[in-house]
Design an enzyme around this catalytic site. Sequence first.
Site, PDB file in Angstrom:
ATOM      1  CG  HIS A 169      -1.983   0.897   1.348  1.00  0.00           C
ATOM      2  ND1 HIS A 169      -1.847   2.262   1.298  1.00  0.00           N
ATOM      3  CD2 HIS A 169      -3.321   0.685   1.493  1.00  0.00           C
ATOM      4  CE1 HIS A 169      -3.020   2.852   1.419  1.00  0.00           C
ATOM      5  NE2 HIS A 169      -3.927   1.933   1.538  1.00  0.00           N
ATOM      6  CD  GLU A 273      -3.269   1.325  -1.987  1.00  0.00           C
ATOM      7  OE1 GLU A 273      -3.780   2.454  -1.827  1.00  0.00           O
ATOM      8  OE2 GLU A 273      -3.829   0.271  -1.607  1.00  0.00           O
TER       9      GLU A 273
HETATM   10  O1  TA6 Z   1      -6.091   1.673  -0.381  1.00  0.00           O
HETATM   11  C1  TA6 Z   1      -7.108   2.605  -0.212  1.00  0.00           C
HETATM   12  C2  TA6 Z   1      -7.822   2.345   1.115  1.00  0.00           C
HETATM   13  O2  TA6 Z   1      -8.440   1.077   1.119  1.00  0.00           O
HETATM   14  C3  TA6 Z   1      -8.797   3.483   1.358  1.00  0.00           C
HETATM   15  O3  TA6 Z   1     -10.144   3.058   1.239  1.00  0.00           O
HETATM   16  C4  TA6 Z   1      -8.446   3.959   2.780  1.00  0.00           C
HETATM   17  O4  TA6 Z   1      -9.173   3.221   3.729  1.00  0.00           O
HETATM   18  C5  TA6 Z   1      -6.945   3.650   2.802  1.00  0.00           C
HETATM   19  O5  TA6 Z   1      -6.854   2.366   2.193  1.00  0.00           O
HETATM   20  C6  TA6 Z   1      -6.279   3.730   4.146  1.00  0.00           C
HETATM   21  O6  TA6 Z   1      -6.715   2.680   4.973  1.00  0.00           O
HETATM   22  P1  TA6 Z   1      -6.153   2.647   6.507  1.00  0.00           P
HETATM   23  O7  TA6 Z   1      -6.779   1.450   7.124  1.00  0.00           O
HETATM   24  O8  TA6 Z   1      -4.658   2.549   6.411  1.00  0.00           O
HETATM   25  O9  TA6 Z   1      -6.579   3.965   7.101  1.00  0.00           O
END
Ligand code: TA6
Length: 302
Positions: A169, A273
């Site tokens: 991510h 990601e």
């Molecule tokens: O990758 C995008 C995502 O799934 C968004 O929907 C947002 O939730 C982001 O990840 C961050 O997630 P986190 O759990 O690290 O706050």
Amino acid sequence: MTELEKLQQRFGIRGLARIEAGPGGLPRVNVTSPQAEGSIYLHGALVAQYKPVGQTQVLFTSEKSHFSPNKPIRGGAPICFPWFGGKSGDDAAPSHGFARLLEWQLESITAVADGVATVLTLNSSGLTKQWWPHDFEMRYTVVIGRSLRMQLQVKNIGQTPIVFEEALHTYFRVTDVRQVSVEGLEGATYIDKADQWHAKIEQESRVRFTGETDRIYLNTQNRNVLRDPLARRHILIHKEHTNDTVVWNPWIERAKAIADFGDDEWSQMICIESANVGDYAIELAPGQSHTLSTVIHAVAED
Ligand code: TA6
């Protein structure tokens, strides 16, 4: 001798790699190689920084990030495993799985042809089985050098098949997200989580950002190019054995709602990601392994 001193004695490489305490006392590997410098926390095996010599920082980490054992670090390249986002049917489960919440074991640090390779491992345990009742071994190889290479191997060491989602991510630091573009997504179908999860097809050869963006691009193996003209740089993102690319920026309102994210930080980052999620989750038979790989190469423009 403290645990940290033992790690430094066992794994430190003079002039190349040092194990020290980062914020919150979290152990991290600091790499300073001729080609680049970077840092990797044992907590979540989180690659937090990557800076090629002569360039600015490639990865974004929030000023508001927690650095505590039971919270994810906000930024860098968090490992999402064994689910992505919320865990279906379990609202109490941690977002993006447990791999980014646990302390990984340092296995080795070695100088290799293209930089310094750090290998970390995470194996199933009583703790992980509270969330996910399967036996697995994970091995994560991070090479910090002319490129940033991250390879996540998962092995099924149980007696039954396993199915899991995974993602690196990665938060990229940018000068102003309103001035950047991302290439390599044209023609891909994406799920637009910022628009009621509607399925759409990407029409743009260069995707730009004008508001909250939360998209899962499906079945795309393309190389992506992140162009940051204000930084006079573009970043090549190669990936192998991953079928999905997730692109995320919280924008103004969502940023305010995230406690470990500065209200004004949304303009300094974009997440691109490398993922295997949903229909492209990975299934492994007993004894089988799978390796997701991402290579990030920052190119300065004269
Ligand atoms: O990758 C995008 C995502 O799934 C968004 O929907 C947002 O939730 C982001 O990840 C961050 O997630 P986190 O759990 O690290 O706050």
